[in-house]
Write a protein that holds these residues in place. Sequence first.
Motif, short mmCIF file in Angstrom:
data_model
loop_
_atom_site.label_atom_id
_atom_site.label_comp_id
_atom_site.label_asym_id
_atom_site.label_seq_id
_atom_site.Cartn_x
_atom_site.Cartn_y
_atom_site.Cartn_z
N ASN A 101 4.12 1.46 -0.84
CA ASN A 101 4.89 1.49 -2.09
C ASN A 101 4.02 2.06 -3.22
OD1 ASN A 101 6.54 -1.75 -1.57
ND2 ASN A 101 7.12 0.30 -0.90
N GLN A 102 2.77 1.61 -3.26
CA GLN A 102 1.90 2.05 -4.34
C GLN A 102 1.62 3.55 -4.26
OE1 GLN A 102 -1.06 3.17 -5.92
NE2 GLN A 102 0.13 2.48 -7.69
N ARG A 103 1.85 4.13 -3.10
CA ARG A 103 1.68 5.58 -3.00
C ARG A 103 3.01 6.30 -3.20
NH1 ARG A 103 -2.83 3.91 -3.97
NH2 ARG A 103 -4.58 4.07 -2.52
N TYR A 152 0.84 -1.20 0.00
CA TYR A 152 0.00 0.00 0.00
C TYR A 152 0.88 1.26 0.00
CZ TYR A 152 -4.23 2.73 1.15
OH TYR A 152 -5.29 3.61 1.14
#
Lengths: 482, 258
Positions: free
Chosen positions: A436-438, A434
Amino acid sequence: MKENNQQDILDSLQSKEYEYGFTSDIESTMLPVGLSEDIVRAISARKDEPEWLTEYRLKAYRHFLTLSVPTWAHLDIPPIDFQKIIYYAEPKLKKPLGSMDEVDPELKRTFDKLGIPLEEQMALAGVAVDAVLDSVSVKTTFRETLAQKGIIFCSISEAVREHPELVRKYLGSVVSYADNFYAALNAAVFSDGSFCYIPKGVRCPMELSTYFRINARGTGQFERTLIVADEGAYVSYLEGCTAPQRDENQLHAAVVEIVVERDAEVKYSTVQNWYPGDKEGRGGVYNFVTKRGICHENARLSWTQVETGSAITWKYPSCVLAGDNAVGEFYSVAMTNNYQQADTGTKMIHLGRNTRSRIVSKGISAGQSQNAYRGLVKIAPKAENARNYSQCDSLLIGDKCGAHTFPHIDCRNRTAMLEHEATTSKISEEQLFYCNQRGISTEDAVGLIVNGYAREVLAKLPMEFAVEAQKLLAISLEGSVG
Amino acid sequence: MANGQQLKMLSVKNLHASVGDKQILKGINLEVKAGEVHAIMGPNGSGKSTLASVLAGSEKFTVTAGEVTYMGEDLLQLSIEERARKGLFLGFQYPVEIPGVTMANFMKIAVNEKRKAQGLEPLTAAEFLRMMREKSAIVELDSKLTARAVNEGFSGGEKKKNEIFQMAMLEPKLAILDETDSGLDIDALRIVATGVTRLKTPENATVVITHYQRLLDYIVPDYVHVLYKGRIIYSGDKSLALKLEKEGYDWLINDYRE
């Protein structure tokens, strides 16, 4: 400062390991290596101590000889040769210090590197600092401002000279020299430390702060802190520690005693960042500390600690709730990485009626480290309606570290109410994904998640300490993931 | 909408991905251009969420074949955070809780990471706060939520709104919304969907994964794809979604049954 500079913090840790690992080129005067009655006498003599104190030291030393190293903690401590330690080192100074200008420039640079605002900034920050380098208290700032309120804040050596009656009354009253092995050692050889006395009904107008630093090679540091809050007084006290990076292990065996008289309140905050050793577990400080306070009627003592440093930590800041309605609190974040070991926790000794205590312990283990919480909640027969709430959380990072919890409860009164909660968790793959995806890297994400986990405790720290503590948590986790 | 002049944003060719021994994606082909909205529909277990995760870079899945080009770059060579910083956003079906980390703090780091990657200075506190206020209004997100820990104690609807709020903050080029409509009541659905629509520009693109045509009443797709057993078996325009709503998938997938 208020703007939570998490970003700056995370930015700054990219390239950092132990940033306080410098040594200062300050000449030291040392006593010969080793421990004996002569050394104890020599320390006492160097400090021009009165006879009662020399005798106290000698009694402690003789008692020390009858004790053996404690082995009950969940720690693997290599044998320590107590004869190979230098028990006293003082930076060489030409004459007693009168003003800031007289402080050795090299010493000042050391403090600057540590980020200790020894001068004007201090007024703004409202912090009074007693800085202890190796064994001697170098400079106590803001003494005059404090003196107007009758507050005494000075090195313990000075207190012995200038306020012998207070020191004699309280020294060893909370932690006896017979308390344990390291407390006995400290009582025999303690070199300096801080003394603080807040008179009746006085609220200390600023945070009082002590910075400890071990500098000279092969020395131990044995500081002694004594804080007395007289009836109805209040003080918030901060303690910070760093040490240079060295291959050998350095011993730090301190004693902190706090007396909280009736209706008084003391907050004691520590950010402990002694050198933890390198990634292979070489070097680092052995931090074997006894900290205890006694609370009289309606008194309150709150310990907050953030422990990120030291190769080995053995430390249980405790509260003796002697008076009725006394309150004890312990908030702790203990983080271990690489080969660090920590066995830390608290003792809440309920003696008075309606005494209350609260324990919030957050352990974080990474690398190959071992992290133990050890606590005792003791309810004495006369402690009617005592209450305790304990919460012990452990966070594991990686699969080679260990988290251990040893909560002891000894309840001798049926009216007591005790609660204990414990959790163990790991940073989940989903949380990392989560973040990393941001756009947040895994290392930053771990720092963020750990700071979030420790937030309840960090929130108890004074602002400037909280920011430092956040940085430390992130820095100390370097290389613990991926 | 679709014309030859548009910037090709995402190009997926013959993408295969597996988890453990299990092959889930079995040859996905998909082209997304700037300004477009694509809807991906299909029965449960056909690989829709896997496709979203693989495009975002989840390490749970292994790409076994195929290629993905994003903004002219080989997407599969980029780390998860690099993809994110280059403008790929995934709206999670199940947003994750991060105790103790405030939404505001989390977003500040995320926004500034992206700015750093673009060579921009971090936002000042004032700029950031203003931005948060503006963007949270888009999804009618209670501004108090930004002071709370990431998704902790949020209701289902708040979590989904919060995903779109983050999308608004990060201004992605390509947003992949994985069942953003699931678990929403009618009002929340309208708010979330309207929010997505308001964020639409000719420069960005959106891929919405959904089970329900009702979301597409608000977010009008240029293309609707049906994903089944790891392949896109049928594509059409928005009328396809209406037909699926009425008739189900049977008429499409009969040919593919084993």
